[in-house]
Design a protein around this motif. Sequence first.
Motif, PDB file in Angstrom:
ATOM      1  N   GLY A 266       0.809  -1.210   0.000  1.00  0.00           N
ATOM      2  CA  GLY A 266       0.000   0.000   0.000  1.00  0.00           C
ATOM      3  C   GLY A 266       0.842   1.259   0.000  1.00  0.00           C
ATOM      4  O   GLY A 266       0.413   2.302  -0.493  1.00  0.00           O
ATOM      5  N   GLY A 267       2.051   1.161   0.564  1.00  0.00           N
ATOM      6  CA  GLY A 267       2.909   2.325   0.585  1.00  0.00           C
ATOM      7  C   GLY A 267       3.826   2.401  -0.624  1.00  0.00           C
ATOM      8  O   GLY A 267       4.644   3.301  -0.724  1.00  0.00           O
ATOM      9  N   ARG A 268       3.707   1.440  -1.556  1.00  0.00           N
ATOM     10  CA  ARG A 268       4.575   1.409  -2.720  1.00  0.00           C
ATOM     11  C   ARG A 268       3.751   1.744  -3.957  1.00  0.00           C
ATOM     12  O   ARG A 268       2.801   1.052  -4.292  1.00  0.00           O
ATOM     13  CB  ARG A 268       5.241   0.042  -2.875  1.00  0.00           C
ATOM     14  N   HIS A 269       4.097   2.796  -4.593  1.00  0.00           N
ATOM     15  CA  HIS A 269       3.417   3.233  -5.804  1.00  0.00           C
ATOM     16  C   HIS A 269       3.679   2.208  -6.898  1.00  0.00           C
ATOM     17  O   HIS A 269       4.832   1.918  -7.237  1.00  0.00           O
ATOM     18  CB  HIS A 269       3.951   4.607  -6.212  1.00  0.00           C
ATOM     19  N   ARG A 270       2.635   1.654  -7.475  1.00  0.00           N
ATOM     20  CA  ARG A 270       2.774   0.592  -8.479  1.00  0.00           C
ATOM     21  C   ARG A 270       2.621   1.195  -9.878  1.00  0.00           C
ATOM     22  O   ARG A 270       1.572   1.752 -10.207  1.00  0.00           O
ATOM     23  CB  ARG A 270       1.737  -0.497  -8.240  1.00  0.00           C
ATOM     24  N   VAL A 271       3.674   1.077 -10.678  1.00  0.00           N
ATOM     25  CA  VAL A 271       3.675   1.618 -12.036  1.00  0.00           C
ATOM     26  C   VAL A 271       3.621   0.452 -13.017  1.00  0.00           C
ATOM     27  O   VAL A 271       4.598  -0.283 -13.166  1.00  0.00           O
ATOM     28  CB  VAL A 271       4.930   2.475 -12.294  1.00  0.00           C
ATOM     29  N   MET A 272       2.482   0.278 -13.661  1.00  0.00           N
ATOM     30  CA  MET A 272       2.318  -0.830 -14.603  1.00  0.00           C
ATOM     31  C   MET A 272       2.735  -0.398 -16.005  1.00  0.00           C
ATOM     32  O   MET A 272       2.393   0.704 -16.455  1.00  0.00           O
ATOM     33  CB  MET A 272       0.863  -1.299 -14.626  1.00  0.00           C
ATOM     34  N   VAL A 273       3.484  -1.266 -16.692  1.00  0.00           N
ATOM     35  CA  VAL A 273       3.949  -0.981 -18.051  1.00  0.00           C
ATOM     36  C   VAL A 273       3.506  -2.118 -18.964  1.00  0.00           C
ATOM     37  O   VAL A 273       4.080  -3.212 -18.922  1.00  0.00           O
ATOM     38  CB  VAL A 273       5.487  -0.846 -18.110  1.00  0.00           C
ATOM     39  N   PRO A 274       2.470  -1.917 -19.770  1.00  0.00           N
ATOM     40  CA  PRO A 274       2.104  -2.932 -20.766  1.00  0.00           C
ATOM     41  C   PRO A 274       3.136  -2.897 -21.903  1.00  0.00           C
ATOM     42  O   PRO A 274       3.366  -1.850 -22.507  1.00  0.00           O
ATOM     43  CB  PRO A 274       0.720  -2.470 -21.261  1.00  0.00           C
ATOM     44  N   LEU A 275       3.760  -4.037 -22.180  1.00  0.00           N
ATOM     45  CA  LEU A 275       4.826  -4.107 -23.171  1.00  0.00           C
ATOM     46  C   LEU A 275       4.389  -4.940 -24.366  1.00  0.00           C
ATOM     47  O   LEU A 275       3.772  -5.997 -24.213  1.00  0.00           O
ATOM     48  CB  LEU A 275       6.083  -4.719 -22.552  1.00  0.00           C
ATOM     49  N   ALA A 276       4.716  -4.448 -25.559  1.00  0.00           N
ATOM     50  CA  ALA A 276       4.385  -5.188 -26.773  1.00  0.00           C
ATOM     51  C   ALA A 276       5.523  -5.137 -27.787  1.00  0.00           C
ATOM     52  O   ALA A 276       5.762  -6.098 -28.500  1.00  0.00           O
ATOM     53  CB  ALA A 276       3.097  -4.629 -27.404  1.00  0.00           C
ATOM     54  N   ASN A 277       6.236  -4.009 -27.846  1.00  0.00           N
ATOM     55  CA  ASN A 277       7.252  -3.796 -28.878  1.00  0.00           C
ATOM     56  C   ASN A 277       8.633  -3.674 -28.240  1.00  0.00           C
ATOM     57  O   ASN A 277       8.879  -2.737 -27.475  1.00  0.00           O
ATOM     58  CB  ASN A 277       6.917  -2.520 -29.661  1.00  0.00           C
ATOM     59  N   PRO A 278       9.546  -4.601 -28.551  1.00  0.00           N
ATOM     60  CA  PRO A 278      10.896  -4.529 -27.957  1.00  0.00           C
ATOM     61  C   PRO A 278      11.618  -3.219 -28.269  1.00  0.00           C
ATOM     62  O   PRO A 278      12.477  -2.786 -27.497  1.00  0.00           O
ATOM     63  CB  PRO A 278      11.621  -5.723 -28.589  1.00  0.00           C
ATOM     64  N   GLN A 279      11.272  -2.563 -29.395  1.00  0.00           N
ATOM     65  CA  GLN A 279      11.954  -1.327 -29.760  1.00  0.00           C
ATOM     66  C   GLN A 279      11.678  -0.195 -28.765  1.00  0.00           C
ATOM     67  O   GLN A 279      12.493   0.719 -28.614  1.00  0.00           O
ATOM     68  CB  GLN A 279      11.519  -0.894 -31.168  1.00  0.00           C
ATOM     69  N   HIS A 280      10.507  -0.231 -28.131  1.00  0.00           N
ATOM     70  CA  HIS A 280      10.132   0.840 -27.217  1.00  0.00           C
ATOM     71  C   HIS A 280      10.213   0.414 -25.750  1.00  0.00           C
ATOM     72  O   HIS A 280       9.932   1.212 -24.868  1.00  0.00           O
ATOM     73  CB  HIS A 280       8.711   1.318 -27.519  1.00  0.00           C
ATOM     74  N   GLU A 281      10.585  -0.823 -25.521  1.00  0.00           N
ATOM     75  CA  GLU A 281      10.586  -1.345 -24.158  1.00  0.00           C
ATOM     76  C   GLU A 281      11.488  -0.530 -23.231  1.00  0.00           C
ATOM     77  O   GLU A 281      11.075  -0.127 -22.135  1.00  0.00           O
ATOM     78  CB  GLU A 281      11.047  -2.797 -24.159  1.00  0.00           C
ATOM     79  N   GLU A 282      12.708  -0.242 -23.667  1.00  0.00           N
ATOM     80  CA  GLU A 282      13.668   0.410 -22.789  1.00  0.00           C
ATOM     81  C   GLU A 282      13.186   1.799 -22.371  1.00  0.00           C
ATOM     82  O   GLU A 282      13.288   2.176 -21.203  1.00  0.00           O
ATOM     83  CB  GLU A 282      15.025   0.511 -23.473  1.00  0.00           C
TER      84      GLU A 282
END
Length: 746
Positions: free
Chosen positions: A471-487
């Motif tokens: 609850g004290g940790r801000h959760r940042v979700m990243v939906p990934l699909a393209n390896p070129q933009h992953e980084e």
Amino acid sequence: MSTGDEELAKDLGPLAALTIGVGTMIGAGIFVLPGNAIEQAGWFAVVSFLLGGGIALLTALSASELGTAMPRSGGAYFYVNRALGPLFGSIAGWANWLGLAFASAFYMVGFGEYIRVIFGLTGPLMVGPIALPAVKTIAFLGGALFVAVNYIGAKETGRLQNIIVILLVAILAVFTVVGALRADPANLPPSKGFGPMMTTTGLIFVSYLGFVQITSVAEEIQEPGKNLPRAVIGSVLLVSVIYALVLIVMAAAVEQGFIAEQQVAGNIAVVEVGRLILGPAGAIALLIGGLLATASSANASILASSRINFAMGRDRILTPTINEVHPRFGTPYRAIAITGALILGFIVAGNVELLATLGSVLHLVIYGLLNIALIVMREANVADYDPSFTVPLYPFTPILGALTSFALIAFINPTVVLICGGLVAAAIVWYLGYARTRTEAMGELSEFILSRSESMPDAAVSTAESVRPDGGRHRVMVPLANPQHEENLITLASAVAKHHGGIVDAVHIVTVPDQTSLEYAADHIGDHEEDYDALLDGAREHAEALGVDIETHTILSHRGFEEIFDAARSHEADTVVMGWGPDAHGSPGRAESAFGEMTTELPADFLVVKDRGFDPERVLVPTRGGAGSAYAADVASVLQEEYGSEITLLHVADSESTGEEFLTEWAEERGLSDATIRVESGDTKEEIVRAAEDASLVIIGASEQGLLVRLFRGSPAQQIVEEVDSSVILAEKSHGRSLLDRLLSR
């Protein structure tokens, strides 16, 4: 509205603290249960009460050390939560709260029984045209009265306890002195063996629930380092002596069979013994004593139990709104009101034996955990753990306290134990389903294990990880699909997570054709996504290189983009960082799809990235003062903190002087007074595109235009994205809007 840092006034002196413990323990336990105890165990009933006192004393020693080290409202709950973590804190909190509520209801039913006897009530009470059971009606009204007394304040409660307990001890002193003169060992009923004695100990243990409750009001005790141990240990010793003397008198001052006759007749055994040895005046005195005893027990239990849910609210195991302190009385009035409602409900629904034994079992669970908590605090070498009182014979004392507390449960009615087991299971479910995502503190045990994960057993580390609060940790979700933009997406997500002390949750959504079952797809995932795990492996390596914790998940779904919103809800994301697809996800200028906007609310803050290379050196934030641009400014602040970005704020206005005044004030409100201020006039879209020529990154607050407007006119944000050369981040806060607003708002 109060906050989690609310404090309670130190209104309780040493005598008031002592009488909270004594007043809670000397109640229905000594004025109702001795007759049952003698019938079940014979003269071993005296041993049962002494054994119960011994178990209580072991825990009282541990409670005293913990209380002087951490004088906080919540008592046993707080110590267990701090030492063992919020999972066990949830168990202890609910058990303590409900255990005291059950016990309070039990005491008030005893109160009603004494009122019935005093006034000679033989039938139901008529309340208007309705006939109600006399004992339950009186108990209900008395419970409501004591809830109101506690609502007014701790000082008034302490004074009431002082008066009640002093009178009560005086009555019992006369009873035991006169009774001892009549005592004859020949009158002692024969012992019925070890088994019945242990069963009786489990039954009467409800008589020893008060001492730990002194620590529940530790924040309100004057000089807690000195007065708290005296009150806790002193109350157990004093009450144990009183119980033993009363039981000896009841067993030895009357002929064998007398107690059994009173039990069969439905009389109150201690009152009838008083009538025999002291005459009518003795019976009246003991009736008054019983009335005072049950009243003081209920009163002290209500006081302590309301502080338990106050402390749970402070730790977000319950909603923090429960913490609101009354502006006049200085009490947690919402907590008291909720506790009072539970007690009144239990009075109506429960019977004496069920309420008493439920209170006993739940408190034995708490006492066992409390002793373990002491061991953890000692062995983990907690930096700020500095008690002014320490347990003698450590670690033998807390180990024995834990073992005896848990062992006694085995001798209590199996049905009651099963009910309490269900309540404990419900507390675990409550933590996992509600409190885990809201509470923050991990607990010293988990900290100890995880800080030594390399040397600890894998099972211990895995368990600690699986139940740790987030609850004290801000959760940042990243939906990934393209390896070129992953980084670049992981880089932005890591900056947000690091700013909030949070965690990155990388999610790879694999879209499966509708004709294929998800079960089959899970077994043949390689048919749908080649090297499906490489994307998440790369995300993990990149996040770890940036020094951010990361979790990775693969989700198989028949949907693609729509699944992001369900994943954000199920993963309880605070922020979602995602790429800007070629079709803008069916909804230009928004993070939602056209269909999703009609049916759902935005479940988290969204950062939608049109990735042309992540370069946060020079950040442009256009603003017209709306909620979307305010969030865009917050994101720019995060990048400035992480990368030292140069921020330019752009405002397009009709008047340059008015626009500059607005923008300067707007920047100061958002902590961006060091940003470059740029005010232009003309077409908003053209000015943003022109200003973006000097920027390496543009952050735009999401359009608040409604769905129909965007579909027919297009989105300015989409047009800007197409015309600038740098990367663009569309920032949109979580929100809920009505269907009409979604369709027609401008």
